[in-house]
Design a protein around this motif. Sequence first.
Motif, PDB file in Angstrom:
ATOM      1  N   ARG A  81     -31.699  27.562  46.527  1.00  0.00           N
ATOM      2  CA  ARG A  81     -31.540  26.877  45.238  1.00  0.00           C
ATOM      3  C   ARG A  81     -31.155  27.847  44.131  1.00  0.00           C
ATOM      4  N   VAL A  82     -31.742  29.032  44.131  1.00  0.00           N
ATOM      5  CA  VAL A  82     -31.406  30.036  43.118  1.00  0.00           C
ATOM      6  C   VAL A  82     -29.964  30.493  43.288  1.00  0.00           C
ATOM      7  N   LYS A  83     -29.521  30.686  44.538  1.00  0.00           N
ATOM      8  CA  LYS A  83     -28.129  31.077  44.782  1.00  0.00           C
ATOM      9  C   LYS A  83     -27.164  29.989  44.321  1.00  0.00           C
ATOM     10  N   SER A  84     -27.476  28.738  44.620  1.00  0.00           N
ATOM     11  CA  SER A  84     -26.573  27.650  44.211  1.00  0.00           C
ATOM     12  C   SER A  84     -26.582  27.499  42.685  1.00  0.00           C
ATOM     13  N   PHE A  85     -27.733  27.690  42.052  1.00  0.00           N
ATOM     14  CA  PHE A  85     -27.799  27.635  40.589  1.00  0.00           C
ATOM     15  C   PHE A  85     -26.942  28.730  39.968  1.00  0.00           C
ATOM     16  N   ALA A  86     -27.014  29.939  40.520  1.00  0.00           N
ATOM     17  CA  ALA A  86     -26.209  31.046  39.994  1.00  0.00           C
ATOM     18  C   ALA A  86     -24.726  30.795  40.204  1.00  0.00           C
ATOM     19  N   ALA A  87     -24.359  30.259  41.360  1.00  0.00           N
ATOM     20  CA  ALA A  87     -22.943  29.959  41.623  1.00  0.00           C
ATOM     21  C   ALA A  87     -22.445  28.861  40.691  1.00  0.00           C
ATOM     22  N   ASP A  88     -23.272  27.824  40.456  1.00  0.00           N
ATOM     23  CA  ASP A  88     -22.881  26.754  39.541  1.00  0.00           C
ATOM     24  C   ASP A  88     -22.718  27.274  38.116  1.00  0.00           C
ATOM     25  N   ALA A  89     -23.625  28.130  37.693  1.00  0.00           N
ATOM     26  CA  ALA A  89     -23.530  28.690  36.346  1.00  0.00           C
ATOM     27  C   ALA A  89     -22.276  29.544  36.211  1.00  0.00           C
ATOM     28  N   LYS A  90     -21.958  30.330  37.233  1.00  0.00           N
ATOM     29  CA  LYS A  90     -20.753  31.158  37.200  1.00  0.00           C
ATOM     30  C   LYS A  90     -19.498  30.284  37.142  1.00  0.00           C
ATOM     31  N   ASP A  91     -19.469  29.218  37.944  1.00  0.00           N
ATOM     32  CA  ASP A  91     -18.321  28.304  37.916  1.00  0.00           C
ATOM     33  C   ASP A  91     -18.185  27.615  36.562  1.00  0.00           C
ATOM     34  N   LYS A  92     -19.303  27.226  35.982  1.00  0.00           N
ATOM     35  CA  LYS A  92     -19.272  26.548  34.693  1.00  0.00           C
ATOM     36  C   LYS A  92     -18.756  27.479  33.594  1.00  0.00           C
ATOM     37  N   VAL A  93     -19.203  28.728  33.614  1.00  0.00           N
ATOM     38  CA  VAL A  93     -18.741  29.700  32.620  1.00  0.00           C
ATOM     39  C   VAL A  93     -17.248  29.948  32.786  1.00  0.00           C
ATOM     40  N   SER A  94     -16.791  30.111  34.028  1.00  0.00           N
ATOM     41  CA  SER A  94     -15.361  30.357  34.237  1.00  0.00           C
ATOM     42  C   SER A  94     -14.527  29.140  33.863  1.00  0.00           C
ATOM     43  N   ASP A  95     -15.063  27.928  34.054  1.00  0.00           N
ATOM     44  CA  ASP A  95     -14.345  26.723  33.618  1.00  0.00           C
ATOM     45  C   ASP A  95     -14.273  26.636  32.103  1.00  0.00           C
ATOM     46  N   GLU A  96     -15.364  26.982  31.422  1.00  0.00           N
ATOM     47  CA  GLU A  96     -15.400  26.918  29.968  1.00  0.00           C
ATOM     48  C   GLU A  96     -14.492  27.950  29.316  1.00  0.00           C
ATOM     49  N   LEU A  97     -14.484  29.158  29.858  1.00  0.00           N
ATOM     50  CA  LEU A  97     -13.697  30.225  29.255  1.00  0.00           C
ATOM     51  C   LEU A  97     -12.241  30.198  29.682  1.00  0.00           C
ATOM     52  N   GLY A  98     -11.929  29.537  30.753  1.00  0.00           N
ATOM     53  CA  GLY A  98     -10.552  29.370  31.168  1.00  0.00           C
ATOM     54  C   GLY A  98      -9.964  30.600  31.828  1.00  0.00           C
TER      55      GLY A  98
END
Length: 128
Positions: A39-56
């Motif tokens: 769960r911690v790994k998936s949370f970190a991956a989701d957060a990384k994907d969200k940041v990269s989506d937001e920053l473009g």
Amino acid sequence: MLFDINGGEFLIIVVLALVLIGPERLPQYAAQLARLVKRVKSFAADAKDKVSDELGPELADVDWTKLDPRQYDPRRIVRDALLDDGPLLGGARPAGATAVAAVPAAAAAAGSAAGGPGGPAPFDPEAT
């Protein structure tokens, strides 16, 4: 590091955990730990994907190694600045010229008018 634990201390903690938990409950706790890590790994991956989506796409162009604070060595920075062959303030100086030769003529004339290199420093009453 999050916890400052060496190998011997970690081994003692593991042995104590095995004794306190016991062989009956150990598989259950190991499975819970595995689920928590996933769960911690998936949370970190989701957060990384969200940041990269937001920053473009601008985020992909950033060189993160240049922003690493561990690379800033003051000795290296000063050495690179001193060895830099960039443009000089007074123009290009011949290879054998000394720093005294680079002094502009106006400053040399002002120095001689003030009494020369061994004389008193010039005084400007309007500056004080």
